[in-house]
Design an enzyme around this catalytic site. Structure first.
Site, PDB file in Angstrom:
ATOM      1  N   ARG A 169       1.574  14.274  -0.235  1.00  0.00           N
ATOM      2  CA  ARG A 169       1.821  12.888  -0.636  1.00  0.00           C
ATOM      3  C   ARG A 169       1.229  11.889   0.352  1.00  0.00           C
ATOM      4  O   ARG A 169       0.853  10.786  -0.016  1.00  0.00           O
ATOM      5  CB  ARG A 169       3.322  12.643  -0.827  1.00  0.00           C
ATOM      6  CG  ARG A 169       3.608  11.307  -1.424  1.00  0.00           C
ATOM      7  CD  ARG A 169       5.052  10.988  -1.798  1.00  0.00           C
ATOM      8  NE  ARG A 169       6.011  12.046  -1.696  1.00  0.00           N
ATOM      9  CZ  ARG A 169       6.833  12.201  -0.647  1.00  0.00           C
ATOM     10  NH1 ARG A 169       6.798  11.381   0.370  1.00  0.00           N
ATOM     11  NH2 ARG A 169       7.702  13.181  -0.642  1.00  0.00           N
ATOM     12  N   TYR A 179      -5.179 -11.948 -12.817  1.00  0.00           N
ATOM     13  CA  TYR A 179      -5.215 -10.858 -13.794  1.00  0.00           C
ATOM     14  C   TYR A 179      -3.856 -10.816 -14.505  1.00  0.00           C
ATOM     15  O   TYR A 179      -2.810 -10.917 -13.846  1.00  0.00           O
ATOM     16  CB  TYR A 179      -5.485  -9.573 -12.996  1.00  0.00           C
ATOM     17  CG  TYR A 179      -5.598  -8.308 -13.769  1.00  0.00           C
ATOM     18  CD1 TYR A 179      -6.616  -8.134 -14.710  1.00  0.00           C
ATOM     19  CD2 TYR A 179      -4.730  -7.246 -13.530  1.00  0.00           C
ATOM     20  CE1 TYR A 179      -6.735  -6.939 -15.400  1.00  0.00           C
ATOM     21  CE2 TYR A 179      -4.848  -6.043 -14.216  1.00  0.00           C
ATOM     22  CZ  TYR A 179      -5.850  -5.900 -15.155  1.00  0.00           C
ATOM     23  OH  TYR A 179      -5.977  -4.712 -15.816  1.00  0.00           O
ATOM     24  N   ASP A 192      -7.269 -10.438  -4.461  1.00  0.00           N
ATOM     25  CA  ASP A 192      -7.790  -9.433  -5.394  1.00  0.00           C
ATOM     26  C   ASP A 192      -9.312  -9.616  -5.374  1.00  0.00           C
ATOM     27  O   ASP A 192      -9.852 -10.563  -5.934  1.00  0.00           O
ATOM     28  CB  ASP A 192      -7.200  -9.677  -6.789  1.00  0.00           C
ATOM     29  CG  ASP A 192      -7.657  -8.623  -7.803  1.00  0.00           C
ATOM     30  OD1 ASP A 192      -8.750  -8.045  -7.619  1.00  0.00           O
ATOM     31  OD2 ASP A 192      -6.928  -8.397  -8.786  1.00  0.00           O
ATOM     32  N   LYS A 214     -12.944  -0.207 -11.348  1.00  0.00           N
ATOM     33  CA  LYS A 214     -14.089  -0.965 -11.857  1.00  0.00           C
ATOM     34  C   LYS A 214     -15.390  -0.487 -11.215  1.00  0.00           C
ATOM     35  O   LYS A 214     -15.835   0.604 -11.502  1.00  0.00           O
ATOM     36  CB  LYS A 214     -13.839  -2.468 -11.642  1.00  0.00           C
ATOM     37  CG  LYS A 214     -12.469  -2.939 -12.142  1.00  0.00           C
ATOM     38  CD  LYS A 214     -12.359  -2.897 -13.678  1.00  0.00           C
ATOM     39  CE  LYS A 214     -10.944  -3.003 -14.214  1.00  0.00           C
ATOM     40  NZ  LYS A 214     -10.207  -4.199 -13.842  1.00  0.00           N
TER      41      LYS A 214
END
Ligand SMILES: *Cc1c(COP(=O)(O)O)cnc(C)c1O
Length: 390
Positions: free
Chosen positions: A55, A108, A180, A205
């Site tokens: 993890r 967004y 962002d 993206k």
């Protein structure tokens, strides 16, 4: 080292890749130790350098995280299973009940949803601000304001923000500046040089670049990295080594892909600028885009994503335009090799602090790596279908 050389080399040191070119996929939950001493060392060492338990990451994630840090700057990079998870976890790492955050009005849509639903539920208040507010943000800062969140250019409408002016004022009031930075990818804007404290990427993206992996990153300065890293671990955030392998593969061609996306998009945008159907062009590299001066000052390039507003539209005309497209596919997201098209008929539904002045629909394009003449011909036929129903 120049950016293009960095893209090729970042996160590929011998430590991660041994004698092959790419750091391999290391899948692990359990990590086994050779001695008590080694186990103690791994358990204590909480940075992205020593394997301890799956993890916390494996050599695949450490290598990718190192690559992102070396490209974006900052002291370290936390990895998340999506860009949205990167945004929400970065914010949650630094707020508590009673705090206030300033969120850009052109955020967004899922970021806005997170503020309006999750943060509200936790007792954190959000105020939305005009993306072009600049140093005027000072008037909105309250005693309990903890984070000033930017997204530049804005989602859908592409306003470019004055990042350094906002960051300067925010720091005077001890606020954390988060950006962002997805549109720029890790190569076209250096957020930490502009005063940003935490830079977020939807690596889904352009970093991945092939529309086949969801991935998010949050990179932070020395001051905020320990808290970000620890909270990411506490929240159980981890990413698949197979996905990271694909993202690292995508990263190697980021420079050439971006250059071609940019070249194609500028050709399409220039063509659109001369069309009677177009009211205004919202491409950061063009003067008509709000905040264009900040793009020129702070970015080293653009990409394939931009929008334009039609002079006139109606539902049937837009439907006919979209349904008939051959090369532009309809779909969310962007940043892959393929061209995409999306129409937004009510921009005002996506914002609350500012008013969108245009009546007709906005079209957002992602210009892919197809031959650009085919794309222009596709749009020209689309305009014919639009005009036939106006
Ligand atoms: C797509 C996108 C995100 C979210 O990324 P996901 O990986 O889809 O969750 C965040 N910010 C911007 C600007 C985006 O375009």
């Amino acid at each position: 080292m120049k950016k293009q050389t960095q893209i090729i080399n970042a996160g590929r040191g011998k430590k991660w890749a041994s004698n092959v070119v790419n750091p391999p996929v290391t899948r692990a939950s359990t990590v086994v130790f050779n001695s008590v001493e080694e186990m103690k060392h791994a358990t204590k060492n909480k940075t992205n350098q020593v394997m301890f338990y799956g993890r916390r990451g494996t050599s695949t994630s450490f290598a990718f995280s190192e690559a992102m840090t070396s490209l974006e700057g900052g002291a370290g990079c936390a990895l998340y299973p999506s860009g949205t998870a990167a945004i929400t976890n970065a914010v949650l790492s630094f707020v508590e009940s009673g705090d206030h955050i300033l969120m850009v009005d052109t955020a967004y849509e899922p970021t806005r949803d997170f503020c309006n639903k999750m943060l509200k539920k936790l007792g954190v208040e959000t105020t939305y601000y005009d993306p072009l507010i600049g140093a005027g943000i000072e008037a909105l800062i309250q005693d309990n304001t903890r984070i000033v969140f930017l997204e530049s250019p804005g989602s859908i409408t592409m306003e470019v923000q004055d990042i350094p002016s906002i960051a300067k004022v925010a720091h005077q009031h001890d606020c954390i500046v988060m950006l962002d930075n997805t549109w720029a990818s890790p190569i076209n804007c250096q957020p930490f040089e502009l005063g940003v404290d935490v830079s977020i990427q939807a690596a889904t993206k352009y970093v991945v670049g092939h529309s086949d992996v969801m991935l998010g990153t949050a990179t932070a300065t020395e001051k905020y990295w320990p808290t970000l890293r620890e909270n990411s671990y506490i929240m159980g955030q981890c990413t698949s080594p197979d996905d990271l392998y694909l993202a690292a593969r995508g990263l190697r061609t980021l420079g050439v892909r971006m250059a071609q996306h940019e070249k194609n998009a500028i050709k399409v945008a220039t063509w659109l600028q001369g069309r009677d159907e177009v009211e205004t062009l919202l491409h950061p590299a063009f003067e008509s885009c709000p905040g264009h001066a900040f793009f020129k000052r702070d970015f080293t390039g653009s990409n394939g994503l931009f929008s334009f507003v039609l002079k006139a539209s109606n539902n049937d005309a837009i439907t006919s335009l979209l349904d008939g497209m051959e090369h532009f596919k309809m779909g969310y997201s962007w940043g892959g090799f393929e061209s995409l098209i999306l129409a937004v008929q009510n921009v005002n539904a996506l914002r609350s602090a500012t008013t969108w002045p245009y009546k007709a629909a906005l079209i957002r394009l992602h210009i892919g790596l197809e031959d650009v003449d085919d794309l222009i011909a596709d749009l020209e036929r689309g305009f014919e279908r639009l005009n036939a129903l106006l």
